[in-house]
Design a protein around this motif. Structure first.
Motif, PDB file in Angstrom:
ATOM      1  N   PHE A 166     -14.728   1.739  -9.748  1.00  0.00           N
ATOM      2  CA  PHE A 166     -13.508   1.872  -8.952  1.00  0.00           C
ATOM      3  C   PHE A 166     -13.411   3.264  -8.345  1.00  0.00           C
ATOM      4  N   PRO A 179     -10.976  -0.768  -0.736  1.00  0.00           N
ATOM      5  CA  PRO A 179     -11.161   0.663  -0.487  1.00  0.00           C
ATOM      6  C   PRO A 179     -11.350   0.935   1.001  1.00  0.00           C
ATOM      7  N   ARG A 192       0.832  -1.205   0.000  1.00  0.00           N
ATOM      8  CA  ARG A 192       0.000   0.000   0.000  1.00  0.00           C
ATOM      9  C   ARG A 192       0.866   1.254   0.000  1.00  0.00           C
ATOM     10  N   THR A 235      -5.959  -4.622  -2.697  1.00  0.00           N
ATOM     11  CA  THR A 235      -6.159  -3.555  -1.716  1.00  0.00           C
ATOM     12  C   THR A 235      -7.610  -3.109  -1.720  1.00  0.00           C
ATOM     13  N   TRP A 271      -6.941   1.074 -11.028  1.00  0.00           N
ATOM     14  CA  TRP A 271      -7.728  -0.138 -10.823  1.00  0.00           C
ATOM     15  C   TRP A 271      -6.847  -1.375 -10.920  1.00  0.00           C
ATOM     16  N   TYR A 331      -2.002   4.115  -2.117  1.00  0.00           N
ATOM     17  CA  TYR A 331      -3.421   4.458  -1.948  1.00  0.00           C
ATOM     18  C   TYR A 331      -3.679   5.193  -0.647  1.00  0.00           C
ATOM     19  N   ALA A 345      -4.719  -1.748  -7.748  1.00  0.00           N
ATOM     20  CA  ALA A 345      -5.513  -2.210  -6.611  1.00  0.00           C
ATOM     21  C   ALA A 345      -5.844  -3.691  -6.739  1.00  0.00           C
ATOM     22  N   TYR A 403     -12.983   4.193  -4.379  1.00  0.00           N
ATOM     23  CA  TYR A 403     -11.625   4.566  -3.993  1.00  0.00           C
ATOM     24  C   TYR A 403     -11.381   6.082  -4.041  1.00  0.00           C
TER      25      TYR A 403
END
Length: 334
Positions: A293, A314, A223, A312, A304, A231, A307, A297
């Motif tokens: 997405f 949201p 992440r 990962t 996208w 993110y 992720a 998110y």
């Protein structure tokens, strides 16, 4: 070694050098180093395969004419330049938008006005021509250097080389399959840096062997790493709700915002008057997956793919789960 094989070898060496340099910064462990080396060699072979195949054709023909040999040399050279141009274009596109050439990019290029819609101008085409000429000169220099090398002239291809490359393919394919199954980012991050890398997966097989999936879905350490998908900032945690809301999230395919009116959709409009409407939400893409997405998110749709690879979730879903919400999804399609 004949000139056809020299051109194929030159292309392989240049591609290998580019792949090694562009992915070296992602190597973080001994096992990752083994995968990195094997994957780069195999990927360079895949890019070289069309050029090598063209060089085999004259050998199949019975006493080809000199002009035909020259034609095949020129064809092989131009094909090699095209392969190198694709390698450079892939890395340039990835540095700008975070993904390599795919069907979407191809559709954009072949559609009239598609390139211009991205802001391309005459100077862009001039730059492309300059880059192509530079690549052609680089490839020519590599071919000339190898043709004059005595060490290269003594190289002979043997079946052992083919078996060695197959072994490398098996090694890197097996390592990727396990890494994808267990979400081992030290391996996956390297594959992300190789254009058009074809990963081998074996989820059912590994599950039948009772292999432990040591990484929890959605808890990837990438992440906040150099894998290119930051993110959430460090320290951000799911939100605790002070009030338990009943949430119904309504989404309709290709639903235009200006269609929600008393005249066109009276019942839905009435329901919306007593609900929360995201009047300041802008779609993150013109496709279903990208648009959905962005809703969850709140970031551009191009992420996208990141992720999905990182598994990962949201933050809003994490927050619902943190507050012990029972989540159900009802769709109109399978």
């Amino acid at each position: 070694m004949n000139f056809f094989r020299i051109q194929a070898l030159a292309l392989w060496l240049v591609c290998l050098g580019v792949f090694l340099c562009m992915s070296w910064g992602t190597v973080a462990s001994p096992s990752a180093f083994i995968f990195w080396l094997c994957a780069c060699i195999v990927q360079a072979c895949l890019f070289t395969a069309p050029v090598y195949a063209v060089g085999l054709i004259p050998g199949i023909l019975a006493k080809p004419a000199p002009w035909l040999l020259r034609s095949f040399r020129a064809l092989q050279y131009l094909l090699g330049v095209g392969c190198l141009f694709l390698v450079v274009a892939n890395y340039k596109l990835e540095s700008m938008y975070g993904f390599f050439i795919d069907s979407f990019v191809v559709n954009l290029v072949v559609t009239p006005g598609g390139i211009e819609a991205m802001g391309a101008s005459k100077s862009s085409y001039v730059s492309l021509v300059i880059i192509a000429v530079g690549i052609a000169l680089l490839f020519l220099m590599a071919c000339v250097f190898l043709s004059r090398s005595r060490a290269i002239s003594r190289v002979r291809l043997s079946p052992a080389i083919g078996f060695f490359l197959l072994a490398l393919f098996g090694i890197q394919g097996s390592m990727y399959a396990v890494a994808e199954y267990k979400t081992q980012d030290s391996i996956l991050v390297i594959s992300d840096r190789l254009p058009w890398y074809l990963g081998v997966t074996a989820k059912s097989l590994l599950a039948s062997l009772n292999m432990d999936r040591s990484r929890a879905v959605g808890k990837s350490s990438m992440r906040n790493s150099d894998r290119g998908f930051n993110y959430l900032p460090a320290g951000v945690k799911p939100v605790s709700f002070n009030k338990e809301y009943n949430v119904v999230w309504l989404v309709a395919e290709s639903w235009r915002w200006d269609m929600l009116t008393p005249e066109i959709m009276p019942r839905t409009y009435e329901f919306a008057q007593h609900s929360y409407r995201s009047l300041h939400h802008y779609s993150s893409g013109n496709g279903t997956r990208m648009g959905l997405f962005g809703q969850f998110y709140g970031i551009p749709g191009r992420y996208w793919f990141n992720a999905l690879k990182n598994r990962t979730p949201p933050l809003i879903i994490d927050s619902f789960q943190h507050n012990d919400y029972a989540i159900k999804a009802y769709t109109s399609a399978n």
